[in-house]
Write an enzyme that holds these catalytic residues in place. Structure first.
Site, PDB file in Angstrom:
ATOM      1  N   LYS A  70      -4.876  -8.288   8.791  1.00 36.48           N
ATOM      2  CA  LYS A  70      -5.731  -7.143   9.310  1.00 36.48           C
ATOM      3  C   LYS A  70      -6.854  -7.785  10.272  1.00 36.48           C
ATOM      4  CE  LYS A  70      -8.328  -3.197   7.924  1.00 36.48           C
ATOM      5  NZ  LYS A  70      -8.777  -2.219   6.683  1.00 36.48           N
ATOM      6  N   SER A  72      -7.722   2.476   6.921  1.00 35.44           N
ATOM      7  CA  SER A  72      -8.027   1.831   7.957  1.00 35.44           C
ATOM      8  C   SER A  72      -7.016   0.466   8.199  1.00 35.44           C
ATOM      9  CB  SER A  72      -9.436   1.107   8.131  1.00 35.44           C
ATOM     10  OG  SER A  72      -9.676   0.254   7.094  1.00 35.44           O
ATOM     11  N   SER A 106      -8.270   2.008   2.002  1.00 33.34           N
ATOM     12  CA  SER A 106      -7.980   1.465   3.422  1.00 33.34           C
ATOM     13  C   SER A 106      -6.767   0.685   3.244  1.00 33.34           C
ATOM     14  CB  SER A 106      -8.931   0.592   4.075  1.00 33.34           C
ATOM     15  OG  SER A 106      -9.798   1.606   4.874  1.00 33.34           O
TER      16      SER A 106
END
Lengths: 537, 542
Positions: free
Chosen positions: A115, A190, A214
């Protein structure tokens, strides 16, 4: 997939990571008695192929690059991909070392996506934000460092909602990632890029971060396994802070085993994170039972509590039904399942937003354009700050900073921040009580399956409400494993639904063990999205 | 971190290190420029004001009571910064001692240096404070280019130490007396970086070497009433941190920074007057003068019926013009939006740990002063000996060798201090050791050498080192105490100077000194003076 005889790891692995051959085996995973939908451990399969010379790392990277070329234009999972050459160089090196009989790490050749809010020294790290466009950190996050040390190959930085603030990747400053199951839908967020990348087999496993869900919500939306470890289990060093007391780096994999192997690689105390725990990291996989050796009631005696508040009004009927089916499956495996009420559950959402936004308003102060990131020239200091932040930060982030600043302001602190902390204590206690009664608590990972891109973009409250299933776990600091358990109807393939299993602090091992059995025994569910189903065969 | 430096360098190729471009239209910057020009204009006033310092004190109107409180920042002399492994060396080239943590890079986290706790506990105990066994860090939030994270890690509602006091002996020249000043709190925090302003004022640069250096902030009760008391409080604090070894306490380097709050109220009024903060105090002397100036300024406004012109503000002490000027007015209270620092666990102290530190504390200045006082030393000696850690150590080491306190004090206060002053040396620089001073005193006491020879030897020891015994032997300086030998020399002096003998016997008894001198000269100063005079008198008067 090829049939492999056993997982006698042909060469010794790093001792910390040795996998007893008697417990988890690729045989168990790959040669289930009947044609099965049980997902294999890609990591173990790959390792076996590499070390038996049935696959070279170079071939692996070549096919990876082909898949990226085919899928990435439709999905947009990545904000940054390394050059083909740099990946091939790493592959050549690995092939050479295997040929030379050198010891290779337990993640050798494992393609790991990271990420974009997790720092990587050799790739940009923007956190999905314009203000860090082009920013390259001078260091690797501890989790990334450990992955690399164990032989993992970082294949790119994944898209995300800016600084983790969103549930769809629509708040990314750069692009929206599509859900591999239906490209008109969001992958969740996210960590949407990391979830989509695993789902579409653009990598083997990926790192995400979970502040309020997330990792778990996008895992649910994309039909992959998502693991949010206990707070403190994995070092946060190198993770761009959103809400420091809630943030956790988590793992995505296409099987429970893979998520567990990745967690094992990154878990443990880190002297660069004062909140990382010194709790011992067990070898999660050593407790795994192989599917073939399972008794008829392998989870006999396990007490499971289905959180009543998570299957009530407001939750999609298809989701509720999938979760009830999962509960039945647990019963079939020998568990006792009963509904448990957590009256404080609904308090989690407001408490979470007050705390997360308060902390974020502080954590994001460093993005001021002074030392790094993009600075807007101004005649005067306050304008320099204002303009740099106005241009560099997106509207969702600005809204959250404003709300957090408000909540911490003199005169409001007691009413908001302090009160939310009190609620947090209540929630923590109620989870502790429930986990004294039950071994594992279960719930949906999200109130619905993946929704359409744009559907909730202008309705932040609806989007925030989608976090109801997950935020309590962060407030309580507990570990939770999300794994796909069923589908709701959508077109020919349906959309995956994720089951959330919540365990006691630092007991990821039990979640993984139970999750593995659940996954290996679940029938008629195959969580490979249509976009890659053919090429995976 | 070379990479980051390089990156920033590319962004602003006209600068040498990570920096920012800030136009000097900010009020903070204004004052800097104003200061520069004013100090040039008014440098001539300096001398005048300094000399009137003590007068000013006496001239203070009796109708008003000044109230002074002091906030002191002490920079801790830990090997590394508070939350990272960077060393800190004052005066290093900008941005050469920085890392992702103290630069506030994304993803970097603070990890507390345990020495900071140890030093805080030490100072807390030395200041007679109550310790908080469960304290925590908080974030104090504001934007400024020298603050990399946009917040300072500090302690807000639970400081590690509170409710203590500091005992001070006011020097005799300022009236003397013992004072006890209350300590409100001691808390831990991190320092910020520094802004460097370019000469043309087009932009400013940030040096983050100092960012993250550990500080202890010590807040006093508003217990001081004049500049001298305030300066003595600060000086005692400086001694304390030096005795404890937690800081070098150097004001010029900014290791000890004092901000004072001054207000004035009519005698009898219980409500405090409006308080004014005075900054830029680079020495105890300037602190004392700044406070007395500020008191006088406020008293004057009061007595002219213009008390409303005293506003809550920060004023800067101008060394050049010897006055305070407005730096910035406070527009209401700043809201720092404190909240608990989530990146750091709470600070839990255990009784065992605290006891360990308590037992290892050195004797502190106040303890030394009281001990020296009990030895019968005068207050002037006490303050001189106890107020400098190194002198006190020298003194104590000499006493440990069995020397008499008063004699040692005399030697240190007179000849040794004089030598240090002339040669601009500290007690650590001189070659004389406490052992040899004790030996010297003993040698005089037991008559091996005379006091006069003793002095000569002392200066040799101070400048060259060596041992008393060696010097005595080498130079053949042993005192002559054999009456027969002295008698011989007396006889010779009398025989050689018949004229003077006659005069003496004729009543000019002052000539005794002449004969003594002759004998001393003959003995190369080694004759025991008592014996010499006794024998001389006998012979002359016989």
């Amino acid at each position: 997939m090829k049939m492999l005889s056993t997982l006698q790891t042909p060469r010794s692995t790093l001792s910390r990571f040795s996998l007893p051959s008697s417990t988890i085996t690729t045989q168990a995973i790959l040669t289930h008695p009947q044609p099965t939908t049980a997902p294999p451990s890609q990591i173990l399969t790959l390792r076996h192929s590499l070390l038996t010379n049935t696959l070279s790392a170079t071939d692996l990277i070549q096919s990876h690059l082909t898949r990226i070329r085919l899928t990435e234009p439709h999905l947009r999972s990545f904000l940054h991909l390394p050059s083909d050459q740099s990946l091939l160089d790493q592959a050549h090196d690995l092939d050479r070392r295997i040929a030379a009989g050198e010891e290779v790490g337990p993640l050798a050749g494992v393609l790991v996506a990271v990420k974009d809010n997790i720092c990587t020294a050799d790739m940009p790290s923007t956190g999905g934000s314009r203000i860090l466009d082009g920013y390259r950190p001078p260091f690797d996050a501890t989790a990334v460092k450990r992955v690399k040390e164990l032989g993992g190959i970082v294949v790119g930085k994944t898209n995300m909602d800016e600084f983790g603030m969103g549930s769809t990747t629509e708040a990314s400053a750069f692009q929206v990632t599509a859900n591999p199951w239906d490209v008109s839908r969001v992958p969740g967020g996210s960590s949407g890029g990391s979830a989509a990348a695993v789902s579409a087999r653009q990598c083997v496993v990926s790192l995400g971060s979970d502040t309020g869900g997330s990792v778990r919500q996008p895992a649910s939306f994309c039909g992959v396994v998502g693991l949010k470890p206990t707070y403190g289990r994995v070092s946060r060093f190198g993770l761009m802070a959103y809400a420091s007391s809630l943030d956790a780096i988590g793992c995505f994999g296409s099987s429970v085993a893979d998520a567990g192997i990745l967690l094992h690689a990154i878990a443990g105390h880190d002297r660069f994170d004062a909140t990382s725990s010194k709790q011992e990291v067990p070898n999660f996989l050593s407790h795994f039972d192989s599917a073939s050796s399972l008794e008829s009631k392998p989870l006999k005696g396990l007490r499971i509590g289905l959180i009543r508040e998570t299957i009530e009004d407001g939750v999609d009927a298809g989701v509720v039904s999938a979760i009830r089916d999962a509960a039945s499956h647990f019963e079939a495996l020998g568990c006792s399942v009963s509904e448990v009420s957590l009256p404080s559950f609904s308090l989690g959402l407001p408490a979470y937003y007050v705390l997360a936004l308060s902390e974020s308003s502080s954590n994001l102060s460093r993005y001021d354009g002074i030392r790094y990131g993009n600075q807007v020239y101004a005649e005067e200091l306050n304008s320099l700050y204002g303009e740099s932040r106005a241009k560099g930060l997106g509207s969702e982030v600005k809204m959250r900073i404003l709300m957090g600043t408000y909540a911490l302001s003199a005169g409001y602190y007691d009413a908001y921040y302090k009160r939310a902390q009190q609620v947090r204590t209540i929630i923590r206690n109620s989870f502790k009580e429930a986990l004294d009664q039950y071994d594992i608590l279960i719930s949906p990972a999200a109130p619905s399956a993946a929704y359409k891109i744009g559907e909730k973009k202008n309705d932040p409250l609806a989007m925030y409400a989608g976090d109801i299933m997950t935020v309590n776990v962060n407030l309580a600091g507990l570990p939770a494993l999300v794994l796909p358990c069923g589908f709701i109807e959508n077109g020919p393939t349906g959309l995956p639904v994720g089951l959330q299993m919540i365990g006691a602090a630092f007991n990821e091992g039990e979640l993984l063990r139970v999750g593995h059995i659940f996954e290996q025994t679940l029938e008629n569910c195959r969580f490979v999205p249509p976009i890659v189903a053919d090429s995976v065969e | 971190m070379s990479y980051t430096i390089f990156r920033t360098f590319q962004l602003h190729p006209f600068l040498l290190y990570p920096t920012s471009i800030l136009k000097l239209q900010n009020r903070f910057f204004h004052s800097t420029t104003i200061k520069a020009t004013q100090s040039q204009q008014t440098q001539t006033q300096t001398k005048h004001s300094t000399s009137t310092q003590s007068k000013k004190l006496n001239n203070l109107p009796k109708d008003y009571e000044p109230i002074i409180g002091i906030e002191t920042h002490v920079q801790l002399s830990t090997n590394t910064k508070a939350f990272c492994n960077c060393p800190y060396n004052y005066g290093s080239f900008p941005n050469t001692s920085i890392c992702p943590v103290c630069m506030g890079l994304p993803g970097a986290l603070p990890v507390l240096n345990s020495k900071v706790i140890e030093f805080a506990v030490k100072l807390g105990l030395a200041l007679n404070c109550e310790l908080a066994f469960d304290s925590k860090f908080d974030r104090k939030q504001y934007f400024y280019p020298d603050l990399p994270k946009g917040y300072q890690i500090s302690q807000f509602d639970v400081p590690i130490a509170s409710s203590g006091f500091l005992d001070v002996d006011i020097p005799l020249e300022y009236g003397g007396g013992h004072k006890r000043f209350g300590i409100t709190r001691v808390h831990m925090e991190e320092d910020a970086g520094k802004l460097l302003h370019t000469e043309n004022g087009n932009y400013s640069q940030v040096d983050l070497n100092r960012a993250g250096v550990p500080l202890l902030e010590i807040v006093s009760e508003p217990d001081m009433r004049n500049g001298i008391e305030a300066a003595e409080y600060a000086a005692e604090l400086q001694r304390l941190v030096r005795y404890l070894g937690v800081s070098n306490g150097n004001m010029q380097e900014g290791s000890l920074r004092c901000d004072v709050n001054v207000s004035v109220r009519p005698i009898g009024q219980s409500k405090f007057g409006t308080k004014v903060e005075v900054k830029n105090l680079n020495s105890f002397a300037s602190m004392s003068r700044a406070i007395d100036f500020e008191i006088a300024r406020q008293v004057q406004l009061h007595s002219q019926g213009q008390a409303d012109q005293i506003v809550q503000e920060t004023r800067s002490w101008e060394e050049g013009s010897q006055r305070t000027i407005t730096m910035r007015k406070k527009e209401g209270l700043a809201d720092y939006r404190y909240f608990p620092e989530p990146d750091l666990p709470s600070v839990i102290l255990y009784q065992e740990y605290v006891d360990g530190i308590k037992n290892s504390l050195p004797e502190l200045p106040e303890g030394k002063r009281r001990r020296y006082e009990k030895m019968g030393l005068g207050m002037q000696d006490v303050l001189f000996l106890a107020n400098d850690k190194n002198i006190a150590e020298f003194f104590d080491a000499t006493l440990a060798k069995g020397a008499d306190a008063k004699l040692v004090a005399n030697w240190i206060m007179s000849d040794i201090a004089g030598f240090m002053k002339n040669e601009k040396l500290t007690i650590n620089d001189i070659k004389l050791t406490p052992e040899e001073l004790a030996e010297l005193i003993a040698s005089i006491k037991d008559g091996t050498i005379s006091g006069k020879i003793g002095k000569e030897i002392l200066f040799e020891l101070l400048a060259e080192g060596g041992s008393v015994k060696e010097i005595i032997e080498k130079k053949d300086l042993v005192q002559i105490t054999d009456p027969v030998e002295i008698e011989k020399m007396v006889d010779k002096a009398i025989a050689d100077n018949p004229k003077q003998v006659e005069q003496y016997r004729g009543g000019k008894t002052k000539l005794q000194g002449f004969f003594a001198g002759q004998v001393m000269k003959a003995s190369k100063g080694k004759a025991n003076p008592g014996l010499l005079n006794k024998i001389l008198l006998e012979k002359l008067n016989s």
